[in-house]
Design a protein around this motif. Structure first.
Motif, short mmCIF file in Angstrom:
data_model
loop_
_atom_site.label_atom_id
_atom_site.label_comp_id
_atom_site.label_asym_id
_atom_site.label_seq_id
_atom_site.Cartn_x
_atom_site.Cartn_y
_atom_site.Cartn_z
N PRO A 1 1.62 -11.76 1.88
CA PRO A 1 2.35 -10.65 2.51
C PRO A 1 1.79 -9.29 2.14
O PRO A 1 1.42 -9.03 0.99
CB PRO A 1 3.77 -10.83 1.97
N LEU A 2 1.76 -8.41 3.14
CA LEU A 2 1.27 -7.05 2.96
C LEU A 2 2.34 -6.08 3.45
O LEU A 2 2.75 -6.12 4.60
CB LEU A 2 -0.02 -6.83 3.73
N HIS A 3 2.76 -5.20 2.55
CA HIS A 3 3.82 -4.24 2.83
C HIS A 3 3.25 -2.83 2.83
O HIS A 3 2.30 -2.53 2.10
CB HIS A 3 4.91 -4.35 1.75
N ILE A 4 3.83 -1.96 3.65
CA ILE A 4 3.44 -0.55 3.69
C ILE A 4 4.67 0.30 3.36
O ILE A 4 5.72 0.16 3.98
CB ILE A 4 2.92 -0.14 5.08
N PHE A 5 4.51 1.18 2.38
CA PHE A 5 5.61 2.06 1.98
C PHE A 5 5.74 3.26 2.92
O PHE A 5 4.76 3.94 3.23
CB PHE A 5 5.37 2.61 0.57
N GLY A 6 6.96 3.55 3.35
CA GLY A 6 7.30 4.84 3.91
C GLY A 6 6.94 5.13 5.34
O GLY A 6 7.20 6.24 5.81
N LEU A 7 6.35 4.19 6.05
CA LEU A 7 5.95 4.45 7.44
C LEU A 7 6.84 3.63 8.36
O LEU A 7 6.58 2.46 8.60
CB LEU A 7 4.48 4.09 7.65
N GLY A 8 7.89 4.28 8.90
CA GLY A 8 8.87 3.52 9.64
C GLY A 8 9.26 4.07 10.99
O GLY A 8 10.26 3.62 11.57
N ILE B 1 0.85 -1.19 0.00
CA ILE B 1 0.00 0.00 0.00
C ILE B 1 0.89 1.24 0.00
O ILE B 1 1.76 1.40 0.85
CB ILE B 1 -0.93 0.05 1.23
N GLY B 2 0.66 2.11 -0.98
CA GLY B 2 1.40 3.35 -1.06
C GLY B 2 0.51 4.55 -0.77
O GLY B 2 -0.70 4.42 -0.58
N GLY B 3 1.12 5.71 -0.71
CA GLY B 3 0.36 6.93 -0.53
C GLY B 3 -0.15 7.19 0.88
O GLY B 3 -1.02 8.04 1.07
N LEU B 4 0.39 6.47 1.87
CA LEU B 4 -0.11 6.62 3.24
C LEU B 4 0.66 7.64 4.06
O LEU B 4 0.17 8.06 5.12
CB LEU B 4 -0.10 5.27 3.95
N VAL B 5 1.83 8.06 3.61
CA VAL B 5 2.64 8.99 4.41
C VAL B 5 1.88 10.27 4.74
O VAL B 5 1.85 10.69 5.91
CB VAL B 5 3.98 9.28 3.71
N PRO B 6 1.24 10.94 3.76
CA PRO B 6 0.52 12.17 4.12
C PRO B 6 -0.76 11.92 4.91
O PRO B 6 -1.42 12.87 5.34
CB PRO B 6 0.22 12.81 2.76
N ARG B 7 -1.13 10.65 5.09
CA ARG B 7 -2.33 10.31 5.86
C ARG B 7 -1.99 9.69 7.21
O ARG B 7 -2.88 9.26 7.95
CB ARG B 7 -3.20 9.34 5.04
N ALA B 8 -0.69 9.64 7.53
CA ALA B 8 -0.25 8.94 8.74
C ALA B 8 -0.76 9.60 10.01
O ALA B 8 -0.86 8.94 11.05
CB ALA B 8 1.28 8.87 8.76
N TRP B 9 -1.10 10.88 9.96
CA TRP B 9 -1.58 11.58 11.15
C TRP B 9 -2.97 11.11 11.58
O TRP B 9 -3.37 11.29 12.73
CB TRP B 9 -1.63 13.09 10.87
N ASP B 10 -3.71 10.50 10.64
CA ASP B 10 -5.09 10.07 10.89
C ASP B 10 -5.12 8.55 11.06
O ASP B 10 -5.29 7.82 10.09
CB ASP B 10 -5.97 10.52 9.72
N TRP B 11 -4.95 8.10 12.31
CA TRP B 11 -4.87 6.65 12.56
C TRP B 11 -6.16 5.94 12.17
O TRP B 11 -6.13 4.82 11.66
CB TRP B 11 -4.54 6.37 14.01
N GLU B 12 -7.29 6.56 12.37
CA GLU B 12 -8.56 5.92 12.01
C GLU B 12 -8.62 5.65 10.51
O GLU B 12 -9.00 4.55 10.08
CB GLU B 12 -9.74 6.81 12.43
N LEU B 13 -8.25 6.63 9.71
CA LEU B 13 -8.23 6.44 8.26
C LEU B 13 -7.17 5.42 7.87
O LEU B 13 -7.43 4.50 7.07
CB LEU B 13 -7.96 7.77 7.57
N LEU B 14 -5.98 5.58 8.43
CA LEU B 14 -4.88 4.68 8.10
C LEU B 14 -5.23 3.23 8.40
O LEU B 14 -5.05 2.34 7.55
CB LEU B 14 -3.65 5.11 8.90
#
Length: 293
Positions: free
Chosen positions: A213-220, A185-198
């Motif tokens: 397997p499920l990978h998440i881009f950019g959230l580390g 899943i990409g495009g989640l970095v600008p949405r990381a502040w909203d845990w409910e949405l994420l």
């Protein structure tokens, strides 16, 4: 139930896995200093297509190669459609550069253990018409890559782009019908502040793709990565460990080294990465740590 191990041509990856992002080519010298330590500290490494093209020697651990589609967020970039597939036109120099699904796949088959299909991030507030177009082309590129890959031992992950749980579910459902080795899943970095949405996006995708397997881009960030693992995510990638070190920040202590030297930054980066991956630092690394840290 989450997959526990993914076999790759360069060895198995045990989940959950925190995967450090690195670069090649000399633009970020600290990355070059870190790379010799990665086989001891990380289960795999992630590198974008752009920087992977400057890789002169394959590292001694599984290599994930992203398509570099995040460049769709660069100023002046254009997402184009050609014969039903998505192509990215990037304007960084005097001449535009084209990023195509066939060029990406050909390179990945030569160098990657795990490849990610060419996707197009959907930033918040993008008009819904444009968001749907980007998602449609992301799906088309994934399906094309699956049908045209030749190196079967390379693991192929289909990329998912969405703006809410419903769009994530729709995208994942279409891709889950096909025999991809995993999903990202990409495009989640600008949405990381909203845990409910994420979390709603992640759970919607997990419900569709099953145990693959499920990978998440950019959230580390370590705290966020831990929450994602609890949610059923198998792996995340991030350059946060080295960005924090470049600023002199230690994740272990929460302290900051003022005006960090090169050796300070290297020691902090390795310490941050060891914390994130749950690894033990090699004894030789202890000599790098500044007494003021």
């Amino acid at each position: 139930m989450n997959a526990k191990i993914l076999d790759t041509p360069s060895g198995p990856i045990r989940f959950p896995a925190y995967v450090p992002v690195t670069t090649f080519g000399g633009k970020y010298p600290l990355d070059g200093l870190i790379q010799p330590y990665l086989p001891r500290l990380a289960p795999a490494l992630m590198v974008s297509h752009h920087y992977a093209r400057q890789m002169r020697e394959k590292p001694r651990l599984p290599v994930m190669i992203d398509s570099g589609g995040f460049a769709a967020l660069f100023e002046g970039s254009k997402v184009l459609a050609r014969k039903g597939l998505g192509i990215l036109e990037i304007h960084l120099g005097e001449e535009p550069e084209l990023l195509t699904p066939w060029d990406v796949l050909e390179f990945q088959e030569q160098h990657a253990d795990i490849a990610f299909t060419l996707d197009f991030p959907i930033p918040p507030n993008l008009p819904i018409r444009d968001a749907r177009r980007r998602q449609k082309l992301t799906i088309a590129n994934a399906c094309w890559a699956l049908e045209n890959r030749r190196r079967r031992e390379m693991r192929l992950f289909a990329c998912i782009q969405a703006w809410d749980s419903e769009s994530a579910r729709d995208c994942a459902r279409q891709l889950a019908e096909r025999p991809f080795d995993g999903f990202a899943i990409g495009g989640l970095v600008p949405r990381a502040w909203d845990w409910e949405l994420l979390s709603s996006i992640v759970l919607s995708v997990r419900n569709e793709v099953g145990s693959r397997p499920l990978h998440i881009f950019g959230l580390g960030k370590p705290e966020l990565a831990a929450k994602l693992f609890e949610l059923g995510v198998d792996s995340v990638d991030s350059s946060s460990y080295v960005k924090a070190a470049a600023d002199g920040v230690s994740w272990a202590t929460g302290s900051k080294v003022p005006d960090p030297s090169v050796s300070d930054r290297l020691a902090l980066a390795l310490s941050n990465l060891a914390l994130a991956t749950g690894s033990t630092l090699p004894l030789s690394v202890g000599k790098l740590f500044p007494t003021r840290c």
